[in-house]
Design a protein around this motif. Sequence first.
Motif, PDB file in Angstrom:
ATOM      1  N   ALA A   1     -99.332  92.624 -20.053  1.00 52.36           N
ATOM      2  CA  ALA A   1     -98.343  91.553 -20.054  1.00 52.36           C
ATOM      3  C   ALA A   1     -98.157  90.927 -18.678  1.00 52.36           C
ATOM      4  O   ALA A   1     -97.898  89.723 -18.561  1.00 52.36           O
ATOM      5  N   GLU A   2     -98.258  91.723 -17.616  1.00 52.14           N
ATOM      6  CA  GLU A   2     -98.054  91.171 -16.273  1.00 52.14           C
ATOM      7  C   GLU A   2     -99.128  90.138 -15.934  1.00 52.14           C
ATOM      8  O   GLU A   2     -98.846  89.105 -15.303  1.00 52.14           O
ATOM      9  N   GLN A   3    -100.382  90.425 -16.338  1.00 48.11           N
ATOM     10  CA  GLN A   3    -101.445  89.445 -16.114  1.00 48.11           C
ATOM     11  C   GLN A   3    -101.179  88.170 -16.911  1.00 48.11           C
ATOM     12  O   GLN A   3    -101.394  87.051 -16.410  1.00 48.11           O
TER      13      GLN A   3
ATOM     14  N   HIS B   1     -93.693  77.325 -21.805  1.00 40.87           N
ATOM     15  CA  HIS B   1     -92.386  77.948 -21.580  1.00 40.87           C
ATOM     16  C   HIS B   1     -92.056  78.928 -22.709  1.00 40.87           C
ATOM     17  O   HIS B   1     -91.522  80.025 -22.472  1.00 40.87           O
ATOM     18  N   ALA B   2     -92.374  78.522 -23.944  1.00 39.69           N
ATOM     19  CA  ALA B   2     -92.087  79.393 -25.089  1.00 39.69           C
ATOM     20  C   ALA B   2     -92.924  80.671 -25.020  1.00 39.69           C
ATOM     21  O   ALA B   2     -92.432  81.779 -25.306  1.00 39.69           O
ATOM     22  N   LYS B   3     -94.208  80.504 -24.604  1.00 42.09           N
ATOM     23  CA  LYS B   3     -95.081  81.682 -24.521  1.00 42.09           C
ATOM     24  C   LYS B   3     -94.601  82.616 -23.414  1.00 42.09           C
ATOM     25  O   LYS B   3     -94.623  83.844 -23.565  1.00 42.09           O
ATOM     26  N   LYS B   4     -94.124  82.026 -22.320  1.00 45.18           N
ATOM     27  CA  LYS B   4     -93.600  82.871 -21.250  1.00 45.18           C
ATOM     28  C   LYS B   4     -92.361  83.618 -21.735  1.00 45.18           C
ATOM     29  O   LYS B   4     -92.170  84.810 -21.444  1.00 45.18           O
ATOM     30  N   GLY B   5     -91.511  82.933 -22.494  1.00 47.62           N
ATOM     31  CA  GLY B   5     -90.326  83.601 -23.043  1.00 47.62           C
ATOM     32  C   GLY B   5     -90.703  84.768 -23.947  1.00 47.62           C
ATOM     33  O   GLY B   5     -90.120  85.865 -23.879  1.00 47.62           O
ATOM     34  N   PHE B   6     -91.723  84.539 -24.781  1.00 48.60           N
ATOM     35  CA  PHE B   6     -92.189  85.603 -25.676  1.00 48.60           C
ATOM     36  C   PHE B   6     -92.718  86.790 -24.879  1.00 48.60           C
ATOM     37  O   PHE B   6     -92.482  87.953 -25.218  1.00 48.60           O
ATOM     38  N   THR B   7     -93.460  86.477 -23.776  1.00 44.70           N
ATOM     39  CA  THR B   7     -94.019  87.545 -22.947  1.00 44.70           C
ATOM     40  C   THR B   7     -92.920  88.343 -22.265  1.00 44.70           C
ATOM     41  O   THR B   7     -92.947  89.586 -22.221  1.00 44.70           O
ATOM     42  N   LEU B   8     -91.904  87.647 -21.753  1.00 46.33           N
ATOM     43  CA  LEU B   8     -90.781  88.326 -21.108  1.00 46.33           C
ATOM     44  C   LEU B   8     -89.991  89.173 -22.124  1.00 46.33           C
ATOM     45  O   LEU B   8     -89.531  90.278 -21.804  1.00 46.33           O
ATOM     46  N   ALA B   9     -89.837  88.678 -23.331  1.00 46.22           N
ATOM     47  CA  ALA B   9     -89.129  89.453 -24.367  1.00 46.22           C
ATOM     48  C   ALA B   9     -89.874  90.743 -24.665  1.00 46.22           C
ATOM     49  O   ALA B   9     -89.259  91.804 -24.885  1.00 46.22           O
ATOM     50  N   GLY B  10     -91.234  90.640 -24.650  1.00 45.81           N
ATOM     51  CA  GLY B  10     -92.018  91.848 -24.877  1.00 45.81           C
ATOM     52  C   GLY B  10     -91.813  92.880 -23.790  1.00 45.81           C
ATOM     53  O   GLY B  10     -91.981  94.078 -24.014  1.00 45.81           O
ATOM     54  N   LEU B  11     -91.437  92.410 -22.599  1.00 41.70           N
ATOM     55  CA  LEU B  11     -91.143  93.310 -21.484  1.00 41.70           C
ATOM     56  C   LEU B  11     -89.661  93.693 -21.458  1.00 41.70           C
ATOM     57  O   LEU B  11     -89.202  94.315 -20.485  1.00 41.70           O
ATOM     58  N   LYS B  12     -88.919  93.309 -22.489  1.00 48.09           N
ATOM     59  CA  LYS B  12     -87.483  93.582 -22.624  1.00 48.09           C
ATOM     60  C   LYS B  12     -86.664  92.904 -21.520  1.00 48.09           C
ATOM     61  O   LYS B  12     -85.580  93.361 -21.168  1.00 48.09           O
ATOM     62  N   ARG B  13     -87.195  91.796 -20.994  1.00 44.47           N
ATOM     63  CA  ARG B  13     -86.467  90.999 -19.996  1.00 44.47           C
ATOM     64  C   ARG B  13     -85.867  89.805 -20.731  1.00 44.47           C
ATOM     65  O   ARG B  13     -86.289  88.651 -20.584  1.00 44.47           O
ATOM     66  N   PHE B  14     -84.858  90.123 -21.583  1.00 43.68           N
ATOM     67  CA  PHE B  14     -84.374  89.142 -22.556  1.00 43.68           C
ATOM     68  C   PHE B  14     -83.621  87.986 -21.910  1.00 43.68           C
ATOM     69  O   PHE B  14     -83.681  86.850 -22.396  1.00 43.68           O
ATOM     70  N   GLU B  15     -82.897  88.244 -20.833  1.00 42.79           N
ATOM     71  CA  GLU B  15     -82.155  87.153 -20.195  1.00 42.79           C
ATOM     72  C   GLU B  15     -83.115  86.120 -19.607  1.00 42.79           C
ATOM     73  O   GLU B  15     -82.886  84.902 -19.725  1.00 42.79           O
ATOM     74  N   GLU B  16     -84.203  86.588 -18.987  1.00 43.83           N
ATOM     75  CA  GLU B  16     -85.210  85.664 -18.460  1.00 43.83           C
ATOM     76  C   GLU B  16     -85.918  84.947 -19.609  1.00 43.83           C
ATOM     77  O   GLU B  16     -86.215  83.745 -19.516  1.00 43.83           O
ATOM     78  N   ALA B  17     -86.177  85.704 -20.699  1.00 45.87           N
ATOM     79  CA  ALA B  17     -86.811  85.087 -21.861  1.00 45.87           C
ATOM     80  C   ALA B  17     -85.950  83.954 -22.405  1.00 45.87           C
ATOM     81  O   ALA B  17     -86.450  82.879 -22.787  1.00 45.87           O
ATOM     82  N   LEU B  18     -84.639  84.197 -22.420  1.00 43.60           N
ATOM     83  CA  LEU B  18     -83.722  83.193 -22.951  1.00 43.60           C
ATOM     84  C   LEU B  18     -83.789  81.902 -22.134  1.00 43.60           C
ATOM     85  O   LEU B  18     -83.760  80.786 -22.694  1.00 43.60           O
TER      86      LEU B  18
END
Length: 821
Positions: free
Chosen positions: A47-49, A68-85
């Motif tokens: 996910a980091e790559q 932007h949406a794909k980045k949000g999905f990637t961040l959600a997968g990392l449980k970084r939900f506030e950044e995903a939002l």
Amino acid sequence: MKLKMLPTKYIRAIYLHRTNMVTQATHKPSISAILLDATTFLENNQAEQALALLNNAIALSPQSARLHAKKGFTLAGLKRFEEALICYNQALELDSHDTETHFKRANALKMLKQYPLAISGYQQVIQLDNKHAKAWFNLGVVYQLSQQLDLAVKSYKKAISINHNYPEAHNNLGNLLKNLNYLDEAIACYKLAIAQKPMAETCYNLANVYTQLQAPEAAERAYRQAITLRADYADAYNNLAVLYLSLNRQQDAIAACQRALQVRPDHAGAHNNLGNMYKQLHRNAEAWQHYQLAIKHDANFADAYNNGGLLLQAQFRANEAISYFSRAIALKPDHAEAYYNRSNQFRDQRDLTRALDDIKRAVTLAPHDINYISTLLYTKMQACEWESIETTFNHVNQLILQGGAAGPFVLIATPAGAAIQQQCACNYAQKKLPVVAPLTNAHTQYQHARIRLGYFSADLHNHATTYLMAELFEKHDKSKFELYAFSFGPSVEDEMRKRVRSAFDHFYDVRDHTEAQIAQLALALEIDIAIDLKGYTKEARPGIFAYRPAPVQVNYLGYPGTMGTPHLHYIIADPVLIPEQARQHYTEKVAYMPNSYQVNDRHRKIADTYDTRADHGLPENTFVYCCFNNNYKITPDAFDVWMQILTQVKNSVLWLFEANLAATHNLSNTAKKYGISSDRIIYAPKKPLAEHLARYRHADLVLDTFHYNAHTTTSDALWVGAPVLTCLGKTFAGSVAASLLTAHGVPELITQSVKSYQETAIDLALSTQKLAKIRNKIINNRDSHPLFDTTLYTKHLEALYIQMYKRHQNHLAPDHLVINS
């Protein structure tokens, strides 16, 4: 073409190639290609790559909603939900009609527990696409988490109407319906889910509902299916263990719990349950070990502290038990059972004030629990706290009539009649005693040279029951009877234990045995007649007799009422206690002693003291009314009569046994309401038996309680020569004093009404010659009447045992038995 599971070296090459291309802005790749590469990284757990790639791409194409949406999905997968939002919001600013971005944004809000915003988000999805089944499903989840249950049900049903083949929705709807107590509907949902997609969790949920419905075979099948689908399903093994325990399959229960701990050694619930199982088996060291492991793995596990407290309580470690119950309450302030258990411990320590506070709290938390409500009644009785006691009593009666299983002993000292006492005992026996295959039956017969009598008790030490029975054990005809003692009380070598041990042919200390093990031991010893000396009193083990360890089983002496179960064939009584018209209120057949049912020991010592009334706080030249019954036997109606007596007999006092400080306080305060000063109510502390008997010499007249008479205390008083005045009751417990007075030849001390009781008490105080004559008669009758003729009593009891034995040997069913004097 979508790339999947490429070798690491190729993924690395893609990363460097794309990053360089994006960074250098030469041969700029398409957004679709970037998204495809990001997906490849995510599918390969990199996910980091993917995030680095997307960040570089967004730097070059900041207006791409998809990036932007794909980045949000990637961040959600990392449980970084506030950044995903933040990313999802940026994507929607660029494309407000993207349904999937709205859906993922709502998911992030759900994970952040921002439920109102998540609900709004899912509703936006549904506005864009009313057929979005997953949005309806997740909306149901959030409604359920928000306790908006009706809306949750509607949302799950909508998801299912869109996609009937939606096992997760069927499962969640089943969970919701289960929580709403629509159990049949829940089962239907779970079955649909399993038919569509067998999932371990759904099978587990189905099993839990079957367990709740008391359908053990179906529950076991469902748990087994869950375990087949997921071999490491510790929760399923744990709940299966609890199910087995409820079916009395203890070894299967232990094996299931141990399997749960094999797959998940830190499963606190399994450790707690295994502790409970070992506690039932009296394997206390192992039980304690598992309670401690439960607490180690979950320091906030209130139930483990509560159960540990129960184990400490059973080991008479009172202060430690209170500490554990208190910890359970601190962790879970609404833990009704912990309040109940701590109340019992305080009551055992005679701290009735705190006992009452705790049991009242338990009832507040569980207002329909008959065990708590009946214990509140009993605790009020012990403390003589009579405010609203009639309401509590009526509530208990109502619950019993509705099939509730209160401890039968609670009703013995109340105005409850024999019919309701029988109903209470029957309810309790049906719901609380083990349902097991009997070890013996009507055809089980032994051929011994002597009839084998098995006496089962927790009181074979310095205890009121043994004070009465010791001489009986010694006088049994050993040429006809072989005596076996099964002691499940404390292991103490006090005076009475030594004495009765020597009277028995065989003495078994079975305090660490289970009821099943005790029954099996009795079976192996081929006991002909098993005699229960405890009934439903404290430390009783009535489950022993559910196994029917002997062909003939008898309820005798310890419990003044019916056991309410067919396991006990006979009850030892006499015609005063159970007249013929009262037999209908006893499940046992009545074996009638010709005089009194109660045995006595002529070796009871009376201390040679030269004390005075003043030594006991009693005024000289005053008429002393006395009642040394336990305080819970004193009921408002009896105390009212006593106060009327004291009002009429001015130069008199009432001498009561001091059971606990709360009762002392409440009785004295109640007396003041009648205008009786506190110096006219005098309290006698507990003393050794010989000294206790000696102080009866200072009593002029013993006043009996109404609903639960003086039993041993009547015999004590008569043995010393003190007159006992009673009012004949309508239950076993309310007629014992009359039985004893009849056998002792002083029927003039038996009254037939409360009015007559009060008049007689006053008359005897004012007629000193009449009272002296009765006192002399009581003393003279000690050697001429049957109450204290232990030899005669033993012969009569043995004659009843022989009748029981012969009926069984002749294949005759138990029937009422009579021995003529």
